[in-house]
Scaffold this active site. Structure first.
Site, mmCIF file in Angstrom:
data_model
loop_
_atom_site.group_PDB
_atom_site.id
_atom_site.type_symbol
_atom_site.label_atom_id
_atom_site.label_comp_id
_atom_site.label_asym_id
_atom_site.label_seq_id
_atom_site.Cartn_x
_atom_site.Cartn_y
_atom_site.Cartn_z
ATOM 1 N N ASN A 169 0.858 -1.184 0.000
ATOM 2 C CA ASN A 169 0.000 0.000 0.000
ATOM 3 C C ASN A 169 0.892 1.231 0.000
ATOM 4 O OD1 ASN A 169 -1.767 2.090 0.556
ATOM 5 N ND2 ASN A 169 -3.125 0.745 1.722
ATOM 6 N N ASP A 170 1.139 1.753 -1.190
ATOM 7 C CA ASP A 170 2.036 2.894 -1.366
ATOM 8 C C ASP A 170 1.619 4.109 -0.554
ATOM 9 O OD1 ASP A 170 4.050 2.225 -3.267
ATOM 10 O OD2 ASP A 170 2.493 2.121 -4.795
ATOM 11 N N CYS A 171 0.383 4.098 -0.120
ATOM 12 C CA CYS A 171 -0.157 5.281 0.546
ATOM 13 C C CYS A 171 -0.135 5.161 2.063
ATOM 14 C CB CYS A 171 -1.563 5.549 0.045
ATOM 15 S SG CYS A 171 -1.564 5.801 -1.720
ATOM 16 N N ASN A 174 2.035 5.662 4.574
ATOM 17 C CA ASN A 174 3.364 6.266 4.721
ATOM 18 C C ASN A 174 3.579 6.596 6.193
ATOM 19 O OD1 ASN A 174 1.961 7.992 2.038
ATOM 20 N ND2 ASN A 174 3.418 6.322 1.763
ATOM 21 N N GLN A 183 5.628 9.685 -0.159
ATOM 22 C CA GLN A 183 6.426 8.497 0.160
ATOM 23 C C GLN A 183 7.843 8.810 0.599
ATOM 24 O OE1 GLN A 183 4.795 7.886 -3.213
ATOM 25 N NE2 GLN A 183 3.155 6.694 -2.307
#
Ligand code: BGC
Ligand code: NOJ
Length: 811
Positions: free
Chosen positions: A482-484, A486, A499
């Protein structure tokens, strides 16, 4: 509502109106030359790299949408129209677009004149062929003029759309007969040019956009077309285009075919010039000669069809559900090829100017592709592994042209290393080619650091083993899948990267999702070690895995589901105590797929929680409750409005994880229900709500918190393609290539009577019949191979070239 229909015999989707909710596109090419083509002939082409080697120009975010493509204008009297409707939008008497495997056919008819445009990229050559066949269907002779149009991009797509002070002065062309050569920057540092040609003498040409369109006009109303005659302009700077004018007269019933080609040529340094200032066209002439006649084009098309017939014969099912068969046999595998080729670079949502190849993305894409062309999967694994850092971490992205890691984003996405194990295991299971593990592969593209691929896997696993947090769970780094999410970044300034801002790699924030991956792919790594004579090391790996399993079931367990993470303060993310974001989908799917809690009951409990808390009629949302405030300590995930993208959208990529997980616990009905909810063929009827192409998956469908619940975005380039194929082919239909053999373990909806399936695996063909007249959801009661009962449901490889009859009785 539908805007077309499937034609399964032709393996096409047939769009019957140009007025679809959004441009519905297709991809041409699967090697080096690629084109995107929409149902109205919009789109663009590039060679290998959509950012660095863009051949034609596209306008993003334009109104109307989808501006620029390869446009063919027909002027008959005062009527000007395009077979694909755009850009003139002249009302057609008939319109149809057939998107097929590597080709599209767009047909328009107006006033008794039919124009059929066939577009494809031939196997083995760097060009797009556009064959335009014009037929006079009226009963009187017709005279009309055809104008072709492409706008060249000055190679680097970012520079092309930003650096105007330079590039308004650099454009150069040459014209030779019917061929327009685009040679901007060839004089100095480039060794490549583009060409746009037609296999007939022309009545005029233009290469200057200003001359063709006229001042203050657009491609919807070019001045030259209105006047009916080209100006033979030669572009000097500004915007080079390619335009051919051909005057045609046809008797009733008569047809004329015009073969246009957009090509790309590279010359060796020492062969760049034919004469001072004149480009060497030898290779161009050779290329054009290969597609100069209808017979040649027919042959190239036949070769393309044969190519796809061959690819799709590796895995083909026949069941009583035509939608299932259509997705498995055609569209899902086709999308897997496209995602393998493009990663997340070039689509109508990915501009092709940003991300190159993603480390995690490409490893996952490979899972759905490896059976199609294992040799290309092998090459890809070696390319990806060569970008890995010596400590086992990885560049998050790399450029396909240079194959070098991308420093802008760098590393620190701590799920990345484990995906390499997933990809290698899939390759080994498919091919049995253990030699890949001995290949010497660079670290950080530095030859002096090369080590066998097996050592790369060791460092992948080792990186996570040595990067654990206070709960013995893996540190998340900048983000995981999940790149989001952070958790270390704390971005509060507009324009910053969510990120890569802040410390990014804190000592505390942990991911339960990566813990699930560690168990699943750690076990696969242990199998690889066992198969290569490293039994002691395998045992040590399994011990680490057992420790992680324990951590997932303690610190990672919330009572009714798996937690998602611990943030930089050590607070739970994805637990009942959270105000928002109490439960997330990812760890439920991944941990259960890994087998965590299957024997002790947590797995089933977690999946029940998914069903009661995250399921909707259009699929499973990523989390609940959606974030309504921006949480600095969580990052981008809470920046999206509720219901969109990672903030409680239906992220199609991880729906199949839950479907796979349901099969792990034997729930065939539920697994199939989840599969169907996001599967394009099953939701074709709601195309006006869904809006994206009904033949491919989209990355995201708006969740139940969104105002536009059910609306999809980001079609085509998504890990959903590979994971749904893994789900349906390996977990639901249950044909699993493993190191030990081909395991057959279907998990079906109980009402399905069974199916037959053809699987080519390690050179032999398996004709598999699954009998589920017992209406079970899972379980192989008996199995025969060539009529002989066998004691296990894992088949050893049969000699290449043989055909094996396998009968499976479920119960
Ligand atoms: C998107 C993610 C994507 C990431 C890549 C984010 O803005 O929401 O889906 O993976 O960017 O950089
Ligand atoms: C899209 C990215 O390409 C992928 O790598 C990521 O896992 C998902 N977004 C989820 O954030």
């Amino acid at each position: 509502m539908k805007f077309g229909h499937f034609d399964d015999d032709a393996r096409e989707y047939v769009i019957t109106t140009p007025r679809t909710p959004l441009p519905w596109i297709n991809y041409l090419g699967s090697e080096a030359f690629f084109s995107l083509v929409s149902h109205t002939a919009g789109g663009y082409s590039f060679y290998k790299d959509a950012k660095l080697r863009r051949i034609t120009r596209y306008r993003y975010n334009n109104v109307p949408a989808d501006s620029n493509g390869r446009y063919y204008y027909i002027k008959e009297g005062s009527t000007i129209w395009n077979p694909g409707w755009q850009p003139t939008q002249t009302e057609l008497d008939f319109y149809e677009c057939r998107h097929g495997l590597g080709y599209s056919i767009i047909t328009g008819k107006k006033n008794g004149l039919a124009a059929r445009l066939e577009l494809f990229v031939p196997v083995g050559d760097n060009c797009e062929i556009d064959r335009l066949v014009l037929t006079n269907e009226s009963d009187a002779p017709k005279s009309f003029t055809v104008f072709s149009y492409v706008e060249f991009c000055l190679w680097n797509a970012v520079d092309d759309s930003t650096n105007f002070q330079r590039n308004f002065s650099t454009g150069e062309v040459e014209v030779e007969g019917s061929t327009i050569y685009h040679k901007t920057e060839y004089r100095e540092r480039r060794d490549h040019y583009a060409l746009y040609t037609v296999n007939a003498p022309v009545d005029g040409f233009d290469t200057s956009r200003d001359a063709f369109l006229g001042a203050w006009r657009s491609n919807a109303n070019p001045e030259v077309v209105e006047k009916g005659a080209c100006t033979n302009s030669v572009a000097h700077g500004w915007a080079p285009v390619g335009v051919h004018q051909i005057n045609v007269t046809l008797n009733p019933g008569e047809s004329r075919s015009l073969i246009y080609m957009l090509g790309y040529i590279e010359n060796p340094q020492e062969e760049k010039w034919a004469a001072p200032g004149v480009i060497n066209k030898t290779r161009a002439h050779e290329l054009m000669a290969r597609y100069a006649t209808d017979a040649q084009v027919d042959e190239a098309l036949a070769k393309l069809h044969a190519h796809w017939n061959n690819l799709l014969s590796t895995y083909a099912v026949r069941s009583s559900d035509e939608k299932l068969d259509r997705m498995v046999n055609i569209w899902n595998q086709y999308q897997c090829m496209v995602t393998f080729n493009m990663s997340r670079s070039a689509s109508y949502y990915e501009s092709g100017t940003g991300r190159g190849m993603g480390f995690r993305d490409s490893c996952q894409d490979l899972l759905g592709f490896v059976h199609l062309i294992p040799a290309r999967a092998r090459e890809r694994i070696l390319d990806i592994a060569a970008t890995q850092f010596p400590d086992g971490s990885a560049y998050h992205q790399y450029q396909p042209l240079t194959k070098k890691g991308n420093m802008d984003v760098g590393s620190g996405f701590n799920d990345d290393p484990l995906w390499l194990i997933a990809a290698v295991y899939a390759y080994l299971g498919e091919t049995g080619d253990m030699s890949i593990l001995d290949e010497q592969v660079d670290f950080d593209n530095d030859h002096t650091l090369a080590q066998p691929l097996l050592e790369h896997l060791r460092r992948s696993f080792g990186y996570l083993t040595t990067h654990k947090g206070p709960h013995d769970l893996p540190l998340i780094g900048r983000a995981d899948w999940n790149d989001c999410l952070n958790l270390n970044c704390f971005s509060d300034t507009p324009g910053e990267s969510f990120q890569t801002t802040g410390p990014s790699e804190g000592p505390v924030a942990e991911s339960v999702f990566i813990a699930g991956m560690y168990v699943k792919y750690g076990n696969e790594f242990a199998e690889i070690l066992e198969a290569t004579g490293h039994a002691d090391e395998a045992a040590a790996v399994r011990k680490e895995v057992a420790g992680m399993e324990h951590a997932a079931l303690t610190a990672g367990w919330d009572g009714k589901w798996f937690r998602r993470a611990y943030d930089a303060y050590g607070h739970v993310v994805g637990g009942q105590e959270c105000e928002e974001g109490q439960i997330f989908i990812e760890p439920q799917g991944m941990c259960v797929m890994a087998g965590i809690g299957v024997d002790t009951g947590e797995a089933v409990t977690a999946l029940q929680s998914v069903q009661t808390r995250l399921d909707t009629k259009y699929g499973i949302v990523l989390l609940q409750p959606a974030y309504t405030k921006y949480h600095l300590e969580l990052g981008e995930i809470s920046s999206y409005p509720p219901g969109y993208k990672e903030n409680a959208g239906i992220f199609c990529h991880n729906n199949p994880w839950v479907s796979c997980a349901e099969t792990v616990v034997g729930h065939g009905d539920r697994a199939f229900e989840i599969y169907k909810k996001t599967c394009p063929a099953y939701i074709e009827d709601i195309s006006e709500i869904h809006r994206t192409e009904p033949y491919v998956y989209s990355q995201m469908v708006a969740g139940c918190d969104a105002a536009t619940f059910g609306e999809a975005k980001n079609s085509w380039l998504t890990g959903t393609a590979a994971w749904t194929f893994v789900d349906v082919s390996q977990y639901i239909l249950g044909i699993q290539p493993t190191l030990a053999g081909l395991k057959i373990d279907p998990c079906l909806p109980h009402e399905m009577d069974g199916f037959t399936l053809r699987r080519v695996w390690r050179g032999a063909t398996y004709e598999i019949t699954v009998d589920n007249t017992a209406h079970a959801e899972k379980g192989v009661a008996s199995m025969t191979v060539n009529g002989q009962p066998v004691p296990t449901n894992t088949l050893s490889p049969a000699p290449a070239g043989t055909t094996v009859q396998v009968k499976v009785v479920m119960g």
